[in-house]
Design a protein around this motif. Sequence first.
Motif, PDB file in Angstrom:
ATOM      1  N   VAL A  80       0.827  -1.421   0.145  1.00 34.66           N
ATOM      2  CA  VAL A  80      -0.115   0.156   0.065  1.00 34.66           C
ATOM      3  C   VAL A  80       1.069   1.393   0.129  1.00 34.66           C
ATOM      4  O   VAL A  80       1.678   1.515   0.739  1.00 34.66           O
ATOM      5  CB  VAL A  80      -1.072   0.085   1.296  1.00 34.66           C
ATOM      6  N   GLY A  81       0.828   1.963  -1.060  1.00 33.28           N
ATOM      7  CA  GLY A  81       1.598   3.257  -1.148  1.00 33.28           C
ATOM      8  C   GLY A  81       3.077   3.045  -1.232  1.00 33.28           C
ATOM      9  O   GLY A  81       3.927   3.975  -1.100  1.00 33.28           O
ATOM     10  N   GLY A  82       3.595   1.517  -1.630  1.00 36.61           N
ATOM     11  CA  GLY A  82       4.666   1.145  -1.686  1.00 36.61           C
ATOM     12  C   GLY A  82       5.754   1.742  -2.623  1.00 36.61           C
ATOM     13  O   GLY A  82       5.024   1.679  -3.849  1.00 36.61           O
ATOM     14  N   ARG A  83       6.943   1.934  -2.530  1.00 37.35           N
ATOM     15  CA  ARG A  83       7.627   2.400  -3.585  1.00 37.35           C
ATOM     16  C   ARG A  83       9.000   1.695  -3.045  1.00 37.35           C
ATOM     17  O   ARG A  83       9.188   0.546  -2.870  1.00 37.35           O
ATOM     18  CB  ARG A  83       7.742   3.714  -3.757  1.00 37.35           C
ATOM     19  N   THR A  84      10.027   2.426  -3.209  1.00 40.94           N
ATOM     20  CA  THR A  84      11.446   2.025  -2.832  1.00 40.94           C
ATOM     21  C   THR A  84      11.481   1.512  -1.231  1.00 40.94           C
ATOM     22  O   THR A  84      10.671   2.154  -0.606  1.00 40.94           O
ATOM     23  CB  THR A  84      12.636   2.804  -3.079  1.00 40.94           C
ATOM     24  N   ARG A  97       4.197  -6.931 -11.214  1.00 38.68           N
ATOM     25  CA  ARG A  97       2.632  -6.641 -11.613  1.00 38.68           C
ATOM     26  C   ARG A  97       2.445  -6.311 -12.833  1.00 38.68           C
ATOM     27  O   ARG A  97       3.135  -5.598 -13.419  1.00 38.68           O
ATOM     28  CB  ARG A  97       2.140  -5.414 -10.748  1.00 38.68           C
ATOM     29  N   PRO A  98       1.519  -6.890 -13.588  1.00 42.76           N
ATOM     30  CA  PRO A  98       1.308  -6.700 -15.054  1.00 42.76           C
ATOM     31  C   PRO A  98       0.754  -5.533 -15.421  1.00 42.76           C
ATOM     32  O   PRO A  98       0.228  -5.503 -16.619  1.00 42.76           O
ATOM     33  CB  PRO A  98       0.541  -7.960 -15.349  1.00 42.76           C
ATOM     34  N   ARG A 151       5.988  -0.516 -11.490  1.00 44.29           N
ATOM     35  CA  ARG A 151       7.040  -1.322 -12.215  1.00 44.29           C
ATOM     36  C   ARG A 151       8.329  -1.028 -11.316  1.00 44.29           C
ATOM     37  O   ARG A 151       8.635  -0.188 -10.828  1.00 44.29           O
ATOM     38  CB  ARG A 151       7.697  -0.664 -13.548  1.00 44.29           C
ATOM     39  N   ILE A 152       8.968  -2.261 -10.958  1.00 38.89           N
ATOM     40  CA  ILE A 152      10.246  -2.453  -9.854  1.00 38.89           C
ATOM     41  C   ILE A 152      11.561  -2.464 -11.028  1.00 38.89           C
ATOM     42  O   ILE A 152      11.211  -3.143 -12.183  1.00 38.89           O
ATOM     43  CB  ILE A 152      10.263  -3.957  -9.238  1.00 38.89           C
ATOM     44  N   THR A 153      12.178  -1.361 -11.027  1.00 35.13           N
ATOM     45  CA  THR A 153      13.292  -1.379 -11.729  1.00 35.13           C
ATOM     46  C   THR A 153      14.403  -1.850 -11.511  1.00 35.13           C
ATOM     47  O   THR A 153      15.548  -1.998 -12.139  1.00 35.13           O
ATOM     48  CB  THR A 153      13.411   0.251 -12.189  1.00 35.13           C
ATOM     49  N   SER A 154      14.659  -1.962  -9.967  1.00 29.23           N
ATOM     50  CA  SER A 154      15.790  -2.933  -9.281  1.00 29.23           C
ATOM     51  C   SER A 154      15.275  -3.201  -8.072  1.00 29.23           C
ATOM     52  O   SER A 154      14.509  -2.619  -7.212  1.00 29.23           O
ATOM     53  CB  SER A 154      16.945  -1.806  -9.121  1.00 29.23           C
ATOM     54  N   THR A 155      15.841  -4.280  -7.565  1.00 30.64           N
ATOM     55  CA  THR A 155      15.564  -4.859  -6.430  1.00 30.64           C
ATOM     56  C   THR A 155      16.812  -5.792  -5.723  1.00 30.64           C
ATOM     57  O   THR A 155      17.822  -6.218  -6.509  1.00 30.64           O
ATOM     58  CB  THR A 155      14.397  -5.709  -6.364  1.00 30.64           C
ATOM     59  N   THR A 156      17.008  -5.914  -4.561  1.00 35.09           N
ATOM     60  CA  THR A 156      18.067  -6.607  -3.922  1.00 35.09           C
ATOM     61  C   THR A 156      17.371  -7.990  -3.029  1.00 35.09           C
ATOM     62  O   THR A 156      16.372  -7.864  -2.612  1.00 35.09           O
ATOM     63  CB  THR A 156      18.768  -5.846  -2.761  1.00 35.09           C
ATOM     64  N   LEU A 157      18.097  -9.081  -3.247  1.00 37.45           N
ATOM     65  CA  LEU A 157      17.711 -10.361  -2.404  1.00 37.45           C
ATOM     66  C   LEU A 157      18.760 -10.341  -1.365  1.00 37.45           C
ATOM     67  O   LEU A 157      19.846 -10.315  -1.683  1.00 37.45           O
ATOM     68  CB  LEU A 157      17.844 -11.757  -3.075  1.00 37.45           C
ATOM     69  N   THR A 158      18.251 -10.543  -0.150  1.00 34.74           N
ATOM     70  CA  THR A 158      19.092 -10.528   1.160  1.00 34.74           C
ATOM     71  C   THR A 158      18.742 -12.006   1.630  1.00 34.74           C
ATOM     72  O   THR A 158      17.540 -12.212   2.019  1.00 34.74           O
ATOM     73  CB  THR A 158      18.795  -9.409   1.932  1.00 34.74           C
ATOM     74  N   PHE A 159      19.608 -12.907   1.796  1.00 34.63           N
ATOM     75  CA  PHE A 159      19.683 -14.119   2.665  1.00 34.63           C
ATOM     76  C   PHE A 159      19.799 -13.923   4.155  1.00 34.63           C
ATOM     77  O   PHE A 159      20.595 -12.897   4.580  1.00 34.63           O
ATOM     78  CB  PHE A 159      20.564 -15.031   1.794  1.00 34.63           C
ATOM     79  N   THR A 193       6.033   6.245 -12.311  1.00 34.42           N
ATOM     80  CA  THR A 193       4.553   6.218 -12.174  1.00 34.42           C
ATOM     81  C   THR A 193       4.097   5.233 -11.150  1.00 34.42           C
ATOM     82  O   THR A 193       2.817   5.086 -10.696  1.00 34.42           O
ATOM     83  CB  THR A 193       3.903   5.702 -13.526  1.00 34.42           C
ATOM     84  N   THR A 194       5.071   4.595 -10.346  1.00 36.07           N
ATOM     85  CA  THR A 194       4.638   3.428  -9.365  1.00 36.07           C
ATOM     86  C   THR A 194       3.848   4.302  -8.415  1.00 36.07           C
ATOM     87  O   THR A 194       4.324   5.151  -7.599  1.00 36.07           O
ATOM     88  CB  THR A 194       5.692   2.754  -8.760  1.00 36.07           C
ATOM     89  N   VAL A 195       2.856   3.678  -7.978  1.00 33.51           N
ATOM     90  CA  VAL A 195       2.123   3.975  -6.689  1.00 33.51           C
ATOM     91  C   VAL A 195       2.176   3.037  -5.352  1.00 33.51           C
ATOM     92  O   VAL A 195       2.209   3.177  -4.322  1.00 33.51           O
ATOM     93  CB  VAL A 195       0.498   4.388  -7.147  1.00 33.51           C
ATOM     94  N   ASN A 196       1.844   1.458  -6.132  1.00 35.16           N
ATOM     95  CA  ASN A 196       1.796   0.327  -5.287  1.00 35.16           C
ATOM     96  C   ASN A 196       2.737  -0.626  -5.663  1.00 35.16           C
ATOM     97  O   ASN A 196       2.357  -1.540  -6.518  1.00 35.16           O
ATOM     98  CB  ASN A 196       0.376  -0.049  -4.946  1.00 35.16           C
ATOM     99  N   VAL A 197       3.739  -0.788  -5.350  1.00 32.92           N
ATOM    100  CA  VAL A 197       4.788  -1.859  -5.658  1.00 32.92           C
ATOM    101  C   VAL A 197       4.676  -2.998  -5.368  1.00 32.92           C
ATOM    102  O   VAL A 197       4.046  -3.313  -4.215  1.00 32.92           O
ATOM    103  CB  VAL A 197       6.234  -1.149  -5.534  1.00 32.92           C
ATOM    104  N   GLY A 198       5.005  -4.001  -5.927  1.00 31.27           N
ATOM    105  CA  GLY A 198       4.988  -5.520  -5.496  1.00 31.27           C
ATOM    106  C   GLY A 198       4.906  -6.310  -6.675  1.00 31.27           C
ATOM    107  O   GLY A 198       4.732  -6.349  -7.695  1.00 31.27           O
TER     108      GLY A 198
END
Length: 188
Positions: free
Chosen positions: A94-98, A120-121, A126-134, A174-179
Amino acid sequence: MDDRGHHRHAACHDHAGPHDHDSADHHDSADHHDSADHHDSADHHDTDSAGQPGRTASPTASSQDTGTGQTAAKACDEVVDGYPGTATAEWAAVGGRTDSWLQLTWPGAVTVGRVVLHDRPNTSDRITSTTLTFSDGSTVTVPALADTGSAVTVRFTPRATTSVRLTVTGVSSTTVNVGPAELDVWNR
């Protein structure tokens, strides 16, 4: 098990069966680079009797839209869809971005070496970058996800972990609700 004999670590308790729609392969940008044929046959201890991975991960998120049903569990329900199609098939912060995040936690260590992500289609979020942390503190950088929701596969050195956290580090203007619509975790 996918069509190449790889075990999938079901990300949520309610998985029905595996799917793997690789459209693009990406490798981690860490100091080590793996060949795509790296296999570790000793990591099958966490699969159930049918040869499918144990279905024991618990998803949590920085936020989720329970009013619309766009919860963390929907990011690993094996349904690759979302708004404008089936909005209840995706996770949306909800309202999520970076700095929005989705975490999968297992009760014991599992070996992971590949994730398959579907954004999300819709063309706005749109997610333009992300990090996976283990759980061991290691990280893998993930490139931009396809705006169409098609699969982006990220392969990396297999590692034992009790959790993987996807943290969004970049979004479109334009991202409002990321995921992501879907996050699949595989042992290799």
